[in-house]
Design a protein around this motif. Structure first.
Motif, PDB file in Angstrom:
ATOM      1  N   ASP A   1      -5.674-138.528  42.181  1.00  0.00           N
ATOM      2  CA  ASP A   1      -5.021-137.221  42.333  1.00  0.00           C
ATOM      3  C   ASP A   1      -6.120-136.162  42.506  1.00  0.00           C
ATOM      4  O   ASP A   1      -7.202-136.468  42.999  1.00  0.00           O
ATOM      5  N   ASP A   2      -5.846-134.932  42.092  1.00  0.00           N
ATOM      6  CA  ASP A   2      -6.840-133.868  42.268  1.00  0.00           C
ATOM      7  C   ASP A   2      -7.782-133.706  41.080  1.00  0.00           C
ATOM      8  O   ASP A   2      -8.626-132.803  41.070  1.00  0.00           O
ATOM      9  N   THR A   3      -7.664-134.564  40.071  1.00  0.00           N
ATOM     10  CA  THR A   3      -8.537-134.445  38.903  1.00  0.00           C
ATOM     11  C   THR A   3      -9.916-135.024  39.214  1.00  0.00           C
ATOM     12  O   THR A   3     -10.079-135.853  40.102  1.00  0.00           O
TER      13      THR A   3
ATOM     14  N   ILE B   1     -10.699-145.153  28.299  1.00  0.00           N
ATOM     15  CA  ILE B   1     -10.676-144.289  29.480  1.00  0.00           C
ATOM     16  C   ILE B   1      -9.235-143.799  29.660  1.00  0.00           C
ATOM     17  O   ILE B   1      -8.292-144.599  29.652  1.00  0.00           O
ATOM     18  N   ASN B   2      -9.066-142.494  29.802  1.00  0.00           N
ATOM     19  CA  ASN B   2      -7.724-141.946  29.999  1.00  0.00           C
ATOM     20  C   ASN B   2      -7.677-141.160  31.309  1.00  0.00           C
ATOM     21  O   ASN B   2      -8.456-140.223  31.516  1.00  0.00           O
ATOM     22  N   LEU B   3      -6.784-141.572  32.198  1.00  0.00           N
ATOM     23  CA  LEU B   3      -6.490-140.821  33.418  1.00  0.00           C
ATOM     24  C   LEU B   3      -5.096-140.220  33.215  1.00  0.00           C
ATOM     25  O   LEU B   3      -4.087-140.918  33.351  1.00  0.00           O
ATOM     26  N   PRO B   4      -4.992-138.924  32.867  1.00  0.00           N
ATOM     27  CA  PRO B   4      -3.748-138.367  32.308  1.00  0.00           C
ATOM     28  C   PRO B   4      -2.647-138.068  33.322  1.00  0.00           C
ATOM     29  O   PRO B   4      -1.480-138.022  32.951  1.00  0.00           O
ATOM     30  N   TYR B   5      -2.974-137.819  34.569  1.00  0.00           N
ATOM     31  CA  TYR B   5      -1.998-137.429  35.582  1.00  0.00           C
ATOM     32  C   TYR B   5      -1.180-136.210  35.129  1.00  0.00           C
ATOM     33  O   TYR B   5      -0.067-136.337  34.612  1.00  0.00           O
ATOM     34  N   PRO B   6      -1.689-135.014  35.334  1.00  0.00           N
ATOM     35  CA  PRO B   6      -0.988-133.800  34.908  1.00  0.00           C
ATOM     36  C   PRO B   6       0.209-133.434  35.786  1.00  0.00           C
ATOM     37  O   PRO B   6       1.010-132.587  35.400  1.00  0.00           O
ATOM     38  N   GLU B   7       0.333-134.041  36.939  1.00  0.00           N
ATOM     39  CA  GLU B   7       1.444-133.749  37.843  1.00  0.00           C
ATOM     40  C   GLU B   7       2.128-135.048  38.250  1.00  0.00           C
ATOM     41  O   GLU B   7       1.493-136.095  38.358  1.00  0.00           O
ATOM     42  N   PRO B   8       3.433-135.002  38.501  1.00  0.00           N
ATOM     43  CA  PRO B   8       4.135-136.201  38.966  1.00  0.00           C
ATOM     44  C   PRO B   8       3.754-136.524  40.410  1.00  0.00           C
ATOM     45  O   PRO B   8       3.233-135.689  41.150  1.00  0.00           O
ATOM     46  N   GLY B   9       4.001-137.753  40.814  1.00  0.00           N
ATOM     47  CA  GLY B   9       3.714-138.180  42.174  1.00  0.00           C
ATOM     48  C   GLY B   9       3.397-139.669  42.210  1.00  0.00           C
ATOM     49  O   GLY B   9       3.560-140.379  41.207  1.00  0.00           O
ATOM     50  N   THR B  10       2.974-140.130  43.361  1.00  0.00           N
ATOM     51  CA  THR B  10       2.584-141.528  43.534  1.00  0.00           C
ATOM     52  C   THR B  10       1.083-141.564  43.816  1.00  0.00           C
ATOM     53  O   THR B  10       0.611-140.951  44.776  1.00  0.00           O
ATOM     54  N   PHE B  11       0.339-142.297  42.989  1.00  0.00           N
ATOM     55  CA  PHE B  11      -1.115-142.291  43.079  1.00  0.00           C
ATOM     56  C   PHE B  11      -1.673-143.721  42.982  1.00  0.00           C
ATOM     57  O   PHE B  11      -1.051-144.602  42.387  1.00  0.00           O
TER      58      PHE B  11
END
Length: 276
Positions: free
Chosen positions: A199-201, A219-229
């Motif tokens: 995503d954009d992080t 390791i944490n990749l939190p995904y602050p926005e919904p979507g398909t990644f």
């Protein structure tokens, strides 16, 4: 022919039969010069196989200075005079070096007969320093398998701000090869990991392969926005090599990178619902 025992006449003509560069049997030379010298010899040996049109064949065999009483049992008996005493039986190399056998040549006659072997060059002790350039080339072309990205829970969805917890293995990869006639092991080991959520992080870079969600290495990749990644892992590998059977690994300049990715992950908003 690698198992042949070679002999040279111990007399005034020995100096003429031996190489004039004095690299064998403890002779010293700059590493770069030795590397070129070994490469030239390896090219001669390699040219002796297949469909080569040359009438000369090259091979390696242990060099012995000798005066033998029984030449009938000596494969290279035509090179030696009759005598009674074996003077030298090879090269004594340090633990971190490889004893490379001497180089010989035979000439093939039109009827297929071979001439008596000629001593082209004595053997020598090859060190890791003599192989550094070749090892670097081998490492650059090494087929390293990507470190696989694993998820704490293997599924194709995640919740916003909870995200995913990826990790991988930190296993070295070792390749057995031959460099300039010397058996060598080249090792790639993971030195750095870059985790990209897709995503954009900003990607996260670590020097460890991650761990369980509740560990210090998680390791944490939190995904602050919904979507398909699609998340990915780029691993940076550093290299080392050693002469096979010796104890010491030598660092190789340069690095390799590999990348592995997850399947697409659907990231959903979490909805809070009160139930009675």
């Amino acid at each position: 022919m690698g198992g042949l025992v070679a002999c040279a006449i111990l007399s005034a003509v020995v100096a003429a039969a031996a190489p004039d560069d004095n690299r064998g049997f403890g002779g010293k030379a700059e590493n770069q010069e030795v590397t070129v010298w070994l490469a030239e010899q390896e090219a001669l040996v390699n040219s002796s196989g297949g469909d080569s049109a040359s009438d000369t064949r090259y091979f390696r065999a242990t060099v012995h200075y000798c005066l033998l009483s029984d030449l009938e049992n000596t494969v290279l008996r035509d090179v030696c005079d009759e005598g009674t005493e074996t003077i030298a039986t090879g090269i004594d190399c340090p633990d971190d070096a490889f004893a490379l056998a001497g180089l010989f040549a035979v000439t093939l006659a039109a009827n297929g007969a071979e001439s008596a072997p000629r001593l082209i060059s004595e053997g020598t002790c090859v060190t890791a320093a003599d192989l550094e350039a070749e090892a670097e080339r081998a490492f650059r072309n090494m087929p390293v398998e990507p470190a696989q990205i694993h998820l704490e829970i293997e599924r194709d969805w995640a919740i916003v701000n909870f995200g995913i917890h990826p990790r991988t293995d930190d296993t070295d990869q070792v390749m057995d090869t031959t460099l300039l006639g010397v058996p060598v092991q080249v090792r790639a080991y993971p030195a750095e990991y870059t985790w990209d959520a897709g995503d954009d992080t900003t990607p996260i870079t670590t020097d460890h392969p991650g761990g369980r969600w509740d560990s210090a290495d998680a390791i944490n990749l939190p995904y602050p926005e919904p979507g398909t990644f699609t998340a990915s892992l780029t691993t940076t590998w550093h290299g080392q090599f050693r002469i096979t059977g010796t104890p010491t690994w030598t660092d190789i300049d340069g690095e390799l990178t590999t990348t592995d990715s997850t399947d697409p992950i659907e990231v959903h908003d979490a909805e809070v619902r009160l139930t009675g």
